[in-house]
Write an enzyme that holds these catalytic residues in place. Structure first.
Site, PDB file in Angstrom:
ATOM      1  N   CYS A   1      -6.777  -5.339  -1.039  1.00  0.00           N
ATOM      2  CA  CYS A   1      -6.030  -3.906  -1.067  1.00  0.00           C
ATOM      3  C   CYS A   1      -4.752  -4.169  -0.299  1.00  0.00           C
ATOM      4  O   CYS A   1      -4.855  -4.320   1.017  1.00  0.00           O
ATOM      5  CB  CYS A   1      -7.031  -2.818  -0.398  1.00  0.00           C
ATOM      6  SG  CYS A   1      -6.213  -1.283  -0.133  1.00  0.00           S
TER       7      CYS A   1
ATOM      8  N   CYS B   1      -1.506   3.406  -3.876  1.00  0.00           N
ATOM      9  CA  CYS B   1      -2.058   2.158  -4.548  1.00  0.00           C
ATOM     10  C   CYS B   1      -1.029   0.876  -4.221  1.00  0.00           C
ATOM     11  O   CYS B   1      -0.074   1.114  -5.069  1.00  0.00           O
ATOM     12  CB  CYS B   1      -2.533   2.190  -5.891  1.00  0.00           C
ATOM     13  SG  CYS B   1      -3.101   0.771  -6.800  1.00  0.00           S
TER      14      CYS B   1
END
Lengths: 295, 295
Positions: free
Chosen positions: A90, A230
């Site tokens: 991530c 994101c």
């Protein structure tokens, strides 16, 4: 705080976020914490727990089975989704993770720190001012063979396919108003749908030439829904916008997401994601209060 | 923790919830904290702050202008909504508030503690096992003159009007399946609509006679949307179910809400709300990280 402070009833934690992608951080150098899926769900519950998109556990690679491929003293980012499942990598989380390591473990990221993840090694570099650059690794773009994407109420539009390890389908929105009005409360239809699903980015390019491009985007993450940011999606959006712009396209992009702004630098064979990391609060959870269900 | 620990950069806090109605609790006995609407919004932001439905500040009534009508050493529950506005009273919040006072201020609620709120005085009594009873004060029910309520996709149904200081319109759902499927993502239409709006409860009575009734409910709170629990709404639902049941109706009701279960005791002229209070975590916020906007 370190694992020595853990006892049966309390759990020290830190809350942080990167462009409003938020995390509960746990320091567990020796890998002593039984971080069950039930405990992850309890921690991430936004009403009855602390609340977060996921958990980032800091553990030395030598002290966790999944870290055996790395040098044993490398910090392994044990990233879990809010639903208790494991995740590979991530980009927003990696920034917050290294900001946390700098404070909790005395790491100095000015020259870059190599961290271990389930998605392989990634280097994170402090830029000063609570900003960090994450080497996001390899990308691959297919401008022609992408699926058609139908946002709820829109006609299908051809997407650019981008692989950032995870899959993305990027379409253009016509105006900022159209982007703002898009209904992402339901998953966009993707035809054909890849077997493992796909993240969908809606992009309005705002400036396509010169040394530095600029775009605004929204993202629908597979299995999650719309999110405020994101990291891989921002990279995919910049790569798609660059492909739309043709020969004059810049390699550096300012990317506006609902949760803030990041910078994507496109290099041969890799992207670099730059953005903020914020450590919001430190606390101690009463484990008796969360009583995770055993499922 | 007390106000002496406050400094310019940090803010001690506790996170708690009552049937998943969640709060950030602040201890400010002397009323020294500048709790601006911007700071409330920053604290309650679920991504960039701590995250909660509201803030509960504990301050002695004599140290806050709005507390002047009470004995000066009474604890005033300074309740703020997540949007920064002030609020009068919250039954779930009052339980959590007194659990917090017992721990932080040495109060003993076994015989009842009188707290001050913007909605007047309320007595909260510890029942043991982290459960508390809140005197919710006066109620008024109008079984005939209520508005028609249309849940999204349903035909209009006649509502029972209940006033718990704040206004409620209670309608019956036909089955548990219908209740579960109701779309409360949009506000139900209420005809006629009261000028100040109204909270809407959907109720399935499960047991209507004997010493103890039982019902399941969902609630749409005015200006908020669907919530996992609403103390006044639980009381309104029990009062409406009792009116539907007629002469044999019980005065004690087990009320199932999405966030858990509470008990409502109906007495002449008042209701008592019983339920759990959970203190989840204690922490210290870095005020530099939240940087509230000045609006």
């Amino acid at each position: 705080m370190n694992a020595a402070h853990l006892n049966a009833d309390t759990l020290p934690f830190t809350k942080g976020h990167g462009t409003e992608n938020d995390f509960v951080l746990l320091f567990d150098e020796r890998g002593e914490l039984d971080l069950s899926p039930a405990l992850v769900r309890a921690l991430c519950d936004r009403r009855s727990g602390i609340g977060a998109d996921g958990v980032l556990r800091a553990v030395r690679a030598g002290n966790i089975d999944e870290g055996k491929a790395f040098a044993p003293d490398t910090w392994f980012m044990d990233y879990r989704n809010a639903d208790g499942t494991t995740a590979e990598m991530c980009g927003n989380g990696a920034r917050v993770f290294v900001a946390y390591l700098e404070r909790e473990a005395g790491e100095d990221a000015a020259e870059g720190v190599a961290i271990a993840t389930r998605g392989g090694p990634h280097t994170v570099t402090a830029l000063g001012g609570s900003r960090y650059a994450v080497d996001m690794g390899a990308w691959r773009l297919d401008a022609e063979g992408g699926p058609d994407v139908s946002v709820h109420g829109w006609n299908p539009r051809p997407a650019v396919s981008v692989s950032m390890t995870n899959p993305h389908a990027v379409i253009a929105a016509l105006t900022l108003d159209e982007l703002a009005a898009a209904d992402l409360s339901v998953a966009p239809l993707v035809d054909p749908t890849p077997p493992a699903g796909v993240n969908v980015e809606l992009v309005v390019p705002l400036s396509l030439d010169g040394a530095r491009g600029r775009l605004r985007m929204r993202v629908h993450e597979r299995g999650v829904g719309e999110t405020r940011s994101c990291g891989t999606g921002a990279c995919a959006a910049a790569l798609a916008a660059r492909s739309w712009a043709g020969d004059a396209a810049p390699n550096v992009w300012d990317v506006e997401v609902p949760g803030g702004a990041v910078v994507v630098r496109i290099e041969d064979g890799r992207t670099i994601l730059e953005g903020p990391a914020v450590l919001v609060a430190d606390g101690v959870l009463d484990l008796r209060s969360v009583a995770p269900s055993p499922t």
